[in-house]
Design a protein around this motif. Structure first.
Motif, PDB file in Angstrom:
ATOM      1  N   ASN A 211       0.855  -1.188   0.000  1.00  0.00           N
ATOM      2  CA  ASN A 211       0.000   0.000   0.000  1.00  0.00           C
ATOM      3  C   ASN A 211       0.887   1.234   0.000  1.00  0.00           C
ATOM      4  O   ASN A 211       1.900   1.269   0.699  1.00  0.00           O
ATOM      5  N   ALA A 212       0.499   2.222  -0.775  1.00  0.00           N
ATOM      6  CA  ALA A 212       1.302   3.445  -0.893  1.00  0.00           C
ATOM      7  C   ALA A 212       0.391   4.657  -0.974  1.00  0.00           C
ATOM      8  O   ALA A 212      -0.773   4.556  -1.351  1.00  0.00           O
ATOM      9  N   GLU A 213       0.970   5.795  -0.636  1.00  0.00           N
ATOM     10  CA  GLU A 213       0.286   7.072  -0.795  1.00  0.00           C
ATOM     11  C   GLU A 213       0.869   7.750  -2.031  1.00  0.00           C
ATOM     12  O   GLU A 213       2.083   7.882  -2.161  1.00  0.00           O
TER      13      GLU A 213
ATOM     14  N   SER B 241      -2.478  15.599  -3.225  1.00  0.00           N
ATOM     15  CA  SER B 241      -2.495  14.178  -2.874  1.00  0.00           C
ATOM     16  C   SER B 241      -3.554  13.494  -3.724  1.00  0.00           C
ATOM     17  O   SER B 241      -4.649  14.017  -3.923  1.00  0.00           O
TER      18      SER B 241
ATOM     19  N   GLY C 208      -4.296  10.161  -3.054  1.00  0.00           N
ATOM     20  CA  GLY C 208      -4.833   9.069  -2.247  1.00  0.00           C
ATOM     21  C   GLY C 208      -3.983   7.815  -2.286  1.00  0.00           C
ATOM     22  O   GLY C 208      -2.817   7.835  -2.675  1.00  0.00           O
ATOM     23  N   ASP C 209      -4.601   6.717  -1.896  1.00  0.00           N
ATOM     24  CA  ASP C 209      -3.898   5.438  -1.778  1.00  0.00           C
ATOM     25  C   ASP C 209      -3.892   4.677  -3.091  1.00  0.00           C
ATOM     26  O   ASP C 209      -4.803   4.803  -3.908  1.00  0.00           O
ATOM     27  N   CYS C 210      -2.850   3.879  -3.262  1.00  0.00           N
ATOM     28  CA  CYS C 210      -2.719   2.993  -4.414  1.00  0.00           C
ATOM     29  C   CYS C 210      -1.982   1.742  -3.946  1.00  0.00           C
ATOM     30  O   CYS C 210      -1.613   1.627  -2.780  1.00  0.00           O
TER      31      CYS C 210
ATOM     32  N   CYS D 148      -4.001   1.940  -9.676  1.00  0.00           N
ATOM     33  CA  CYS D 148      -4.770   3.045  -9.107  1.00  0.00           C
ATOM     34  C   CYS D 148      -6.153   3.069  -9.745  1.00  0.00           C
ATOM     35  O   CYS D 148      -6.435   2.326 -10.684  1.00  0.00           O
TER      36      CYS D 148
ATOM     37  N   GLN E 194      -8.003   8.544 -10.199  1.00  0.00           N
ATOM     38  CA  GLN E 194      -6.625   8.986  -9.984  1.00  0.00           C
ATOM     39  C   GLN E 194      -5.899   9.159 -11.314  1.00  0.00           C
ATOM     40  O   GLN E 194      -5.187  10.146 -11.518  1.00  0.00           O
TER      41      GLN E 194
ATOM     42  N   PHE F  81       5.673   4.683   1.066  1.00  0.00           N
ATOM     43  CA  PHE F  81       5.240   3.346   1.464  1.00  0.00           C
ATOM     44  C   PHE F  81       6.249   2.766   2.443  1.00  0.00           C
ATOM     45  O   PHE F  81       7.371   3.265   2.564  1.00  0.00           O
TER      46      PHE F  81
END
Length: 129
Positions: A14-16, A23, A25-27, A41, A45, A68
């Motif tokens: 998981n990464a930002e 930003s 978000g998460d991916c 993603c 995104q 991450f």
């Protein structure tokens, strides 16, 4: 035939994801190597990075920052923060896209931690026949 200089390793990290402006978000990082990574993603995104311009997709000069954590031989979790150049965008499904990224800059000397993770914890991606 594989033409990469560095082997890819399968991951589910998981990464930002962010750009210089905002930003995103998460991916999920689905594979990583010493020279770059591939993330999955959302369509939203990907559209924020490359808006539909009504013609064939063109990758502008886009830099992404990913943050991450990975395990290393010294710690359970070590923060990795990298700036990458966006190389390609691939639509996988209507809602999911893959982004190919090449490392540009490692922040806070985290390249040594990434190298440790790849050496001790990563699993090579099987080659397709």
């Amino acid at each position: 035939m594989e033409q990469r200089r560095a082997p890819r390793f399968n991951t589910e990290l998981n990464a930002e994801l962010s750009t210089h402006e905002n930003s995103l978000g998460d991916c999920v990082i689905c594979n990583i190597s010493r020279s770059g990574l591939q993330i999955e993603c959302s369509m939203t995104q990907a559209a924020q990075l490359i808006p539909n311009q009504g013609g064939p997709p063109r990758i502008p000069d886009i830099q992404l920052t990913l943050s991450f954590s990975v395990p290393t031989s010294a710690r359970d979790k070590t923060l990795i923060r990298v700036t990458c150049d966006l190389i390609y965008v691939r639509r996988v499904t209507r809602e999911k896209h893959q982004l190919g990224c090449q490392f540009r800059e490692f922040h806070d000397d985290c390249n040594e931690h990434l190298e440790d993770f790849l050496r001790h914890f990563a699993t090579s991606q099987p080659k397709s026949v």
